[in-house]
Scaffold this active site. Structure first.
Site, PDB file in Angstrom:
ATOM      1  N   THR A 153      70.302  37.802  33.739  1.00 61.14           N
ATOM      2  CA  THR A 153      71.636  38.003  33.181  1.00 61.14           C
ATOM      3  C   THR A 153      72.409  36.689  33.131  1.00 61.14           C
ATOM      4  O   THR A 153      72.174  35.791  33.950  1.00 61.14           O
ATOM      5  CB  THR A 153      72.415  39.018  34.052  1.00 61.14           C
ATOM      6  OG1 THR A 153      73.799  38.953  33.724  1.00 61.14           O
ATOM      7  CG2 THR A 153      72.284  38.733  35.546  1.00 61.14           C
ATOM      8  N   ASP A 154      73.358  36.621  32.201  1.00 66.08           N
ATOM      9  CA  ASP A 154      74.223  35.435  32.142  1.00 66.08           C
ATOM     10  C   ASP A 154      75.140  35.349  33.366  1.00 66.08           C
ATOM     11  O   ASP A 154      75.745  34.309  33.620  1.00 66.08           O
ATOM     12  CB  ASP A 154      75.062  35.436  30.843  1.00 66.08           C
ATOM     13  CG  ASP A 154      75.974  36.651  30.684  1.00 66.08           C
ATOM     14  OD1 ASP A 154      75.946  37.564  31.538  1.00 66.08           O
ATOM     15  OD2 ASP A 154      76.723  36.695  29.682  1.00 66.08           O
ATOM     16  N   GLU A 155      75.228  36.458  34.130  1.00 66.19           N
ATOM     17  CA  GLU A 155      76.133  36.450  35.286  1.00 66.19           C
ATOM     18  C   GLU A 155      75.669  35.476  36.364  1.00 66.19           C
ATOM     19  O   GLU A 155      76.437  35.127  37.263  1.00 66.19           O
ATOM     20  CB  GLU A 155      76.302  37.872  35.845  1.00 66.19           C
ATOM     21  CG  GLU A 155      76.859  38.801  34.780  1.00 66.19           C
ATOM     22  CD  GLU A 155      77.372  40.141  35.307  1.00 66.19           C
ATOM     23  OE1 GLU A 155      77.776  40.211  36.469  1.00 66.19           O
ATOM     24  OE2 GLU A 155      77.363  41.095  34.517  1.00 66.19           O
TER      25      GLU A 155
ATOM     26  N   TYR B  30      75.796  41.480  43.022  1.00 68.56           N
ATOM     27  CA  TYR B  30      74.845  41.737  41.924  1.00 68.56           C
ATOM     28  C   TYR B  30      74.318  40.420  41.347  1.00 68.56           C
ATOM     29  O   TYR B  30      73.110  40.189  41.280  1.00 68.56           O
ATOM     30  CB  TYR B  30      75.507  42.569  40.816  1.00 68.56           C
ATOM     31  CG  TYR B  30      74.747  42.540  39.505  1.00 68.56           C
ATOM     32  CD1 TYR B  30      73.495  43.149  39.387  1.00 68.56           C
ATOM     33  CD2 TYR B  30      75.264  41.887  38.373  1.00 68.56           C
ATOM     34  CE1 TYR B  30      72.783  43.105  38.186  1.00 68.56           C
ATOM     35  CE2 TYR B  30      74.560  41.839  37.181  1.00 68.56           C
ATOM     36  CZ  TYR B  30      73.319  42.451  37.088  1.00 68.56           C
ATOM     37  OH  TYR B  30      72.615  42.402  35.909  1.00 68.56           O
TER      38      TYR B  30
ATOM     39  N   LYS C 286      70.497  38.708  41.360  1.00 66.18           N
ATOM     40  CA  LYS C 286      69.742  38.365  40.149  1.00 66.18           C
ATOM     41  C   LYS C 286      69.390  36.871  40.140  1.00 66.18           C
ATOM     42  O   LYS C 286      68.295  36.475  39.754  1.00 66.18           O
ATOM     43  CB  LYS C 286      70.551  38.719  38.885  1.00 66.18           C
ATOM     44  CG  LYS C 286      70.789  40.197  38.662  1.00 66.18           C
ATOM     45  CD  LYS C 286      69.527  40.995  38.404  1.00 66.18           C
ATOM     46  CE  LYS C 286      68.916  40.731  37.040  1.00 66.18           C
ATOM     47  NZ  LYS C 286      67.741  41.621  36.788  1.00 66.18           N
TER      48      LYS C 286
HETATM   49  P1  NAD Z   1      70.149  50.407  34.210  1.00 68.56           P
HETATM   50  O1  NAD Z   1      70.911  50.472  35.499  1.00 68.56           O
HETATM   51  O2  NAD Z   1      70.580  51.222  33.039  1.00 68.56           O
HETATM   52  O3  NAD Z   1      68.615  50.789  34.492  1.00 68.56           O
HETATM   53  C1  NAD Z   1      67.902  50.347  35.602  1.00 68.56           C
HETATM   54  C2  NAD Z   1      66.600  51.125  35.674  1.00 68.56           C
HETATM   55  O4  NAD Z   1      65.843  50.600  36.787  1.00 68.56           O
HETATM   56  C3  NAD Z   1      66.785  52.629  35.952  1.00 68.56           C
HETATM   57  O5  NAD Z   1      65.918  53.377  35.137  1.00 68.56           O
HETATM   58  C4  NAD Z   1      66.406  52.778  37.418  1.00 68.56           C
HETATM   59  O6  NAD Z   1      65.885  54.056  37.741  1.00 68.56           O
HETATM   60  C5  NAD Z   1      65.367  51.681  37.565  1.00 68.56           C
HETATM   61  N1  NAD Z   1      65.240  51.209  38.959  1.00 68.56           N
HETATM   62  C6  NAD Z   1      66.232  50.859  39.811  1.00 68.56           C
HETATM   63  N2  NAD Z   1      65.725  50.505  40.996  1.00 68.56           N
HETATM   64  C7  NAD Z   1      64.371  50.621  40.895  1.00 68.56           C
HETATM   65  C8  NAD Z   1      63.293  50.401  41.796  1.00 68.56           C
HETATM   66  N3  NAD Z   1      63.511  49.984  43.052  1.00 68.56           N
HETATM   67  N4  NAD Z   1      62.033  50.612  41.360  1.00 68.56           N
HETATM   68  C9  NAD Z   1      61.796  51.049  40.095  1.00 68.56           C
HETATM   69  N5  NAD Z   1      62.793  51.293  39.209  1.00 68.56           N
HETATM   70  C10 NAD Z   1      64.059  51.075  39.611  1.00 68.56           C
HETATM   71  O7  NAD Z   1      70.084  48.849  33.870  1.00 68.56           O
HETATM   72  P2  NAD Z   1      70.120  48.116  32.447  1.00 68.56           P
HETATM   73  O8  NAD Z   1      71.519  47.951  32.022  1.00 68.56           O
HETATM   74  O9  NAD Z   1      69.133  48.758  31.539  1.00 68.56           O
HETATM   75  O10 NAD Z   1      69.580  46.678  32.858  1.00 68.56           O
HETATM   76  C11 NAD Z   1      68.194  46.370  32.836  1.00 68.56           C
HETATM   77  C12 NAD Z   1      68.006  44.941  33.298  1.00 68.56           C
HETATM   78  O11 NAD Z   1      68.726  44.051  32.452  1.00 68.56           O
HETATM   79  C13 NAD Z   1      68.511  44.681  34.710  1.00 68.56           C
HETATM   80  O12 NAD Z   1      67.596  43.830  35.354  1.00 68.56           O
HETATM   81  C14 NAD Z   1      69.843  43.982  34.505  1.00 68.56           C
HETATM   82  O13 NAD Z   1      70.118  43.105  35.573  1.00 68.56           O
HETATM   83  C15 NAD Z   1      69.588  43.226  33.221  1.00 68.56           C
HETATM   84  N6  NAD Z   1      70.766  42.959  32.368  1.00 68.56           N
HETATM   85  C16 NAD Z   1      71.558  43.985  31.955  1.00 68.56           C
HETATM   86  C17 NAD Z   1      72.644  43.701  31.099  1.00 68.56           C
HETATM   87  C18 NAD Z   1      73.518  44.804  30.576  1.00 68.56           C
HETATM   88  O14 NAD Z   1      74.476  44.515  29.843  1.00 68.56           O
HETATM   89  N7  NAD Z   1      73.249  46.073  30.845  1.00 68.56           N
HETATM   90  C19 NAD Z   1      72.896  42.387  30.707  1.00 68.56           C
HETATM   91  C20 NAD Z   1      72.066  41.367  31.158  1.00 68.56           C
HETATM   92  C21 NAD Z   1      70.991  41.673  31.976  1.00 68.56           C
HETATM   93  P1  TYD Z   2      80.790  46.287  32.940  1.00 68.20           P
HETATM   94  O1  TYD Z   2      80.427  47.167  31.795  1.00 68.20           O
HETATM   95  O2  TYD Z   2      80.760  46.841  34.326  1.00 68.20           O
HETATM   96  O3  TYD Z   2      79.846  44.986  32.810  1.00 68.20           O
HETATM   97  P2  TYD Z   2      79.908  43.571  33.617  1.00 68.20           P
HETATM   98  O4  TYD Z   2      80.737  43.719  34.824  1.00 68.20           O
HETATM   99  O5  TYD Z   2      78.466  43.363  33.941  1.00 68.20           O
HETATM  100  O6  TYD Z   2      80.448  42.589  32.637  1.00 68.20           O
HETATM  101  O7  TYD Z   2      82.252  45.712  32.698  1.00 68.20           O
HETATM  102  C1  TYD Z   2      82.580  44.978  31.527  1.00 68.20           C
HETATM  103  C2  TYD Z   2      84.007  44.499  31.670  1.00 68.20           C
HETATM  104  O8  TYD Z   2      84.867  45.639  31.633  1.00 68.20           O
HETATM  105  C3  TYD Z   2      84.294  43.796  32.998  1.00 68.20           C
HETATM  106  O9  TYD Z   2      85.206  42.732  32.757  1.00 68.20           O
HETATM  107  C4  TYD Z   2      84.957  44.870  33.847  1.00 68.20           C
HETATM  108  C5  TYD Z   2      85.681  45.734  32.812  1.00 68.20           C
HETATM  109  N1  TYD Z   2      85.816  47.161  33.152  1.00 68.20           N
HETATM  110  C6  TYD Z   2      87.067  47.784  33.089  1.00 68.20           C
HETATM  111  O10 TYD Z   2      88.090  47.145  32.761  1.00 68.20           O
HETATM  112  N2  TYD Z   2      87.149  49.124  33.404  1.00 68.20           N
HETATM  113  C7  TYD Z   2      86.072  49.850  33.765  1.00 68.20           C
HETATM  114  O11 TYD Z   2      86.213  51.074  34.073  1.00 68.20           O
HETATM  115  C8  TYD Z   2      84.780  49.204  33.800  1.00 68.20           C
HETATM  116  C9  TYD Z   2      83.553  49.976  34.188  1.00 68.20           C
HETATM  117  C10 TYD Z   2      84.701  47.867  33.475  1.00 68.20           C
END
Ligand code: NAD
Ligand code: TYD
Length: 339
Positions: free
Chosen positions: A125-127, A153, A157
């Protein structure tokens, strides 16, 4: 070609499975997922019984199960999406983030070494880069930006990323890492900003915006992310990090206003609530490297992407109603009840 996709019952992992089955119908895809609160088998319903797909319920931290699966499947590639992914939950309870996100990554890479897997890809992630100031739009994250994390978090990562680089250098593991900005699209779990606001707005419930809603995220439509990972798997260079971004910087408040407008709801639903602890101000990705090296560009603009996403939630009420009827109620009461 056999690919193990971990975390494939979650948001991005499931979209990746659908993408790969379309793009490479001849590949065998094995999804390994623990089915935590964030994983849903209903998400995978359309592929569950299809040839060339297998679902295995297991924890990436469970060395025995992971090694047994690798011994059986002998995968060519592994893509690791499995993670605890929600910043707010990591502030409440960091422990599981360290376990899954760091130690789980180690187990998967050990299995890749043992079974000679040709590519391990870590979805990061970019975080990991921390945040950027709001008043310097000229600054963007590049792959050279130092790691500087804010939340448990992002620290977990970043730790996993460092471990991946160490396994590459020390053991020659053919690994790649992608660092992506905020994704949105179908099957996004309703604890995250965009689906939470869509679902609350549909129910005429308050829309809880943290602080003043001025924080900026760089939104990427999930299909564009999946396409980028596909390219990195096939053409990316082992040992390299690739940033992936949407060129779509938006303030949270503007996202929420767009959603209420699209749904024909009043802005009076917007409620400003206590800010997130350590809240990152701005994320913005410079995706020049993947553009130049692999020819990737985001294809879905925000106006189109948000409309498609809203339409998807309108058309898939069964999917999210089931989710928000269970444990989610307790989560919501705990996080937003007295905010
Ligand atoms: P999500 O929370 O929707 O899904 C996570 C999945 O991982 C779920 O299906 C969960 O059951 C599974 N999981 C959790 N712990 C596990 C374990 N111990 N063993 C096996 N499976 C397990 O997450 P997402 O938003 O789809 O993100 C996927 C990946 O992308 C993550 O690594 C996250 O850090 C990264 N990412 C997400 C975003 C975003 O915007 N959502 C952005 C950048 C990077
Ligand atoms: P989120 O979807 O949790 O992603 P991330 O924290 O990984 O960027 O949140 C996106 C942005 O929205 C973040 O600045 C927090 C804000 N946010 C709210 O203002 N209200 C909410 O209820 C949630 C879940 C997020």
């Amino acid at each position: 070609m056999t690919i193990i996709v971990t975390g494939g019952a979650g948001f991005i992992g499931s979209n990746f499975i659908f993408h790969m089955r379309n793009a490479h119908p001849e590949y065998r895809i094995v999804c390994l997922d623990k089915l935590t609160y964030a994983g849903n088998l209903s998400t995978l319903a359309e592929v569950m019984d299809k040839p060339g797909f297998r679902f295995v319920k297991a924890d990436i931290c469970d060395r025995e199960s992971v090694f047994a699966l690798f011994a059986e499947e002998r995968p060519d590639m592994v893509v690791n999406f499995a993670a605890e992914s929600h910043v707010d939950r990591s502030i409440e309870d960091p422990g599981i983030f360290l376990k899954t996100n760091i130690l789980g990554t180690q187990v998967l890479m050990d299995a890749c070494r043992e079974y000679g897997v040709a590519r391990y890809h870590q979805v990061s992630t970019d975080e990991v880069y921390g945040d950027l100031p709001l008043d310097r739009p000229d600054l963007l994250f590049t792959e050279e930006t130092p790691i500087r994390t804010s939340s448990p978090y992002s620290a977990s990562k970043a730790s996993a990323d460092l471990l991946v680089m160490a396994y590459h250098r020390t053991f020659g593991l053919p690994a790649t890492i992608s660092r992506c900005s905020n994704n949105y699209g179908p099957f996004h779990f309703p604890e995250k900003l965009i689906p939470l606001m869509i679902i609350n707005a549909l129910a005429d419930k308050p829309l809880p915006v943290y602080g003043q809603g001025l924080n900026v995220r760089d939104w990427l439509y999930v299909e564009d992310h999946c396409r980028a990972i596909d390219l990195i798997l096939h053409k990316g260079r082992p040992g390299e990090v690739y940033n992936i971004g949407g060129n779509n910087e938006k303030r949270n408040i503007d996202i929420v206003k767009t959603i209420v407008r699209e749904l024909g709801k009043p802005e009076s639903l917007i409620t400003f609530v206590a800010d997130r602890k350590g809240h990152d101000l701005r994320y913005a990705i410079d995706a020049t490297k993947i553009g130049t090296e692999l020819g990737w560009q985001p294809e879905t603009g925000f106006d189109e992407g948000i409309r498609k996403t809203i339409r998807w939630y309108l058309d898939h009420e069964d999917w999210w109603r089931t989710i928000i009827s269970g444990e989610y109620q307790n989560y919501y009461a705990k996080m937003y009840g007295n905010r």
